[in-house]
Design an enzyme around this catalytic site. Structure first.
Site, PDB file in Angstrom:
ATOM      1  N   GLU A   1       0.818  -1.213   0.000  1.00 47.07           N
ATOM      2  CA  GLU A   1       0.000   0.000   0.000  1.00 47.07           C
ATOM      3  C   GLU A   1       0.854   1.266   0.000  1.00 47.07           C
ATOM      4  OE1 GLU A   1      -2.945   0.171  -0.744  1.00 47.07           O
ATOM      5  OE2 GLU A   1      -3.598  -1.887  -0.483  1.00 47.07           O
TER       6      GLU A   1
ATOM      7  N   TYR B   1      -5.785   7.027   3.793  1.00 46.15           N
ATOM      8  CA  TYR B   1      -5.951   5.942   2.830  1.00 46.15           C
ATOM      9  C   TYR B   1      -5.272   4.659   3.291  1.00 46.15           C
ATOM     10  CZ  TYR B   1      -5.101   2.692  -0.777  1.00 46.15           C
ATOM     11  OH  TYR B   1      -5.023   1.499  -1.440  1.00 46.15           O
TER      12      TYR B   1
ATOM     13  N   ASP C   1      -9.118   6.556  -2.598  1.00 45.71           N
ATOM     14  CA  ASP C   1      -7.944   6.904  -3.392  1.00 45.71           C
ATOM     15  C   ASP C   1      -8.431   7.564  -4.680  1.00 45.71           C
ATOM     16  OD1 ASP C   1      -9.032   4.776  -4.781  1.00 45.71           O
ATOM     17  OD2 ASP C   1      -7.080   4.088  -5.483  1.00 45.71           O
TER      18      ASP C   1
END
Length: 380
Positions: free
Chosen positions: A56, A139, A157
């Site tokens: 991520e 996020y 996102d």
DNA sequence: AATTCGGGGAT
DNA sequence: ATCCCAGAATT
């Protein structure tokens, strides 16, 4: 207008009304599509929160296709959080070289140390706790919490912004202010309580594979029946108001200082950039950059080479061998390249200078700019 | 709220 | 050339 006149009971109705009534149908449709069409990616199907976290962070503002190789190399070298925490930062940056946004690598490294020292090597599972780690924002916290730990947390996102603005026909720049807040609210309401991680990934997968910036494939969209933008007829209109500023011009001058031994193999003098600012802490050819249209003078360049080489007159550097252009997201750099051959590898002073052999040039912590300059120098 | 951080693929 | 990508931190 009575509901009995509706030909399709599932058509878009009043503001937000379908969400509570049909959230289940929406989630089922999306997840069914995701189960059938999701891409196989190296970080999917691994039951390892650390791997999810690494992926991520790498994926922040970076395309999936770019990340894949970096991720696999990274996991081979830093297989777990202890492994990363113990590594020297130099090596961490080396594996990140070329990926961009190098602060991500530093933060990931610092956060790994923190996870080991303060969390006993176990990544916290709550988004609120994850957010305390350096480099983990809203996020990434939501992504790790939902994907790795099954917490019911939303993610927003660039993909989700696009999908959401289209589903709801939301005007304005989704990256700021009230619009942004509203989209997070919607995402929180939509996320599937049973499969939050898959749902979040499905929204992003939909955005990247179907609900694309240009030429969205509405015909094969699993949730098109709930889409206001499609109903309006021009989904590409969303998101709106997202104009960008063009990059500021910047001029630079650098020097390829090299030394050639008897067998003809070369080595280069590199300088480490200061920690803060552009390409902070990375190795590169010595030189300088300025914002604006004016080129730094050759004198300024010679002055910089004084520290490792002693007195060098500008005439020692042959006339510029041309210009390399490098584009950052917010700057457009034109760099004039000079060269200087020296007889011996004088011992470089301090930690900010070093000689690197041609074959080891791709093993130092550096940005793509170094490779570009080296390539240009070779070709001239 | 605006800026600063990279790099590259698609168009 | 322009856009924008599984964003976060700082000012």
């Amino acid at each position: 207008m009575s509901s009995s006149t509706k030909a399709e009971p599932q058509e878009v109705e009043k503001e937000g009304a379908w969400r509570s009534l049909e959230a289940g149908a929406f989630r089922r449709a999306l997840l069914e599509w995701f189960d059938a069409h999701q891409r196989q990616l190296p970080w999917r199907g691994i039951d390892d929160p650390y791997a999810v976290w690494v992926s991520e962070v790498m994926l922040q503002q970076t395309r999936v296709a770019t990340v894949i190789d970096y991720f696999e190399r990274w996991m081979k070298r830093f297989a777990n959080v202890e492994n990363l925490a113990e590594a020297p930062v130099e090596e961490v940056l080396e594996l990140w070289s070329g990926l961009g946004y190098y602060r991500r690598a530093r933060h990931l490294h610092q956060a790994a140390k923190k996870v080991v020292s303060e969390y006993g090597g176990q990544l916290p599972r709550r988004a609120s706790e994850l957010k305390k780690l350096p480099g983990v924002g809203p996020y990434t916290a939501g992504a790790v919490a939902s994907i790795a730990f099954g917490e019911v947390e939303p993610v927003v996102d660039g993909n989700v912004m696009r999908v959401a603005t289209r589903l709801e026909a939301i005007e304005g720049d989704p990256r700021k202010g009230e619009v942004k807040r509203r989209i997070w609210e919607l995402a929180a309401r939509w996320v599937d309580p049973q499969r939050p991680g898959d749902f979040n990934q499905a929204m992003m997968e939909l955005g990247s594979q179907v609900c694309t910036v240009r030429a969205p494939r509405c015909g094969s969209c699993a949730v098109r029946q709930w889409c206001r933008a499609k109903k309006e007829g021009d989904p590409e209109r969303y998101p709106s108001g997202t104009a960008k500023k063009s990059p500021q011009p910047m001029r630079g001058r650098c020097c390829v200082v090299y030394c050639q031994d008897e067998e003809g193999s070369r080595s280069f003098l590199l300088r480490r950039r200061r920690e803060d600012g552009l390409l902070g802490g990375l190795w590169g050819f010595p030189g300088c950059e300025k914002i604006g249209q004016r080129w730094p003078t050759v004198d300024e360049l010679a002055q910089q080479l004084q520290e490792p080489l002693g007195e060098t007159s500008p005439e020692d550097m042959e006339r510029s061998m041309g210009t390399v252009t490098h584009i950052f997201s917010h700057r457009r750099l034109k760099m004039r390249v000079h060269q200087l051959r020296v007889r011996s590898r004088q011992s470089p002073p301090g930690e900010r200078w070093r000689w690197v052999g041609a074959k080891e040039l791709d093993q130092v912590a550096s940005s793509a700019l170094l490779g570009k300059i080296h390539q240009h120098w070779q070709d001239s």
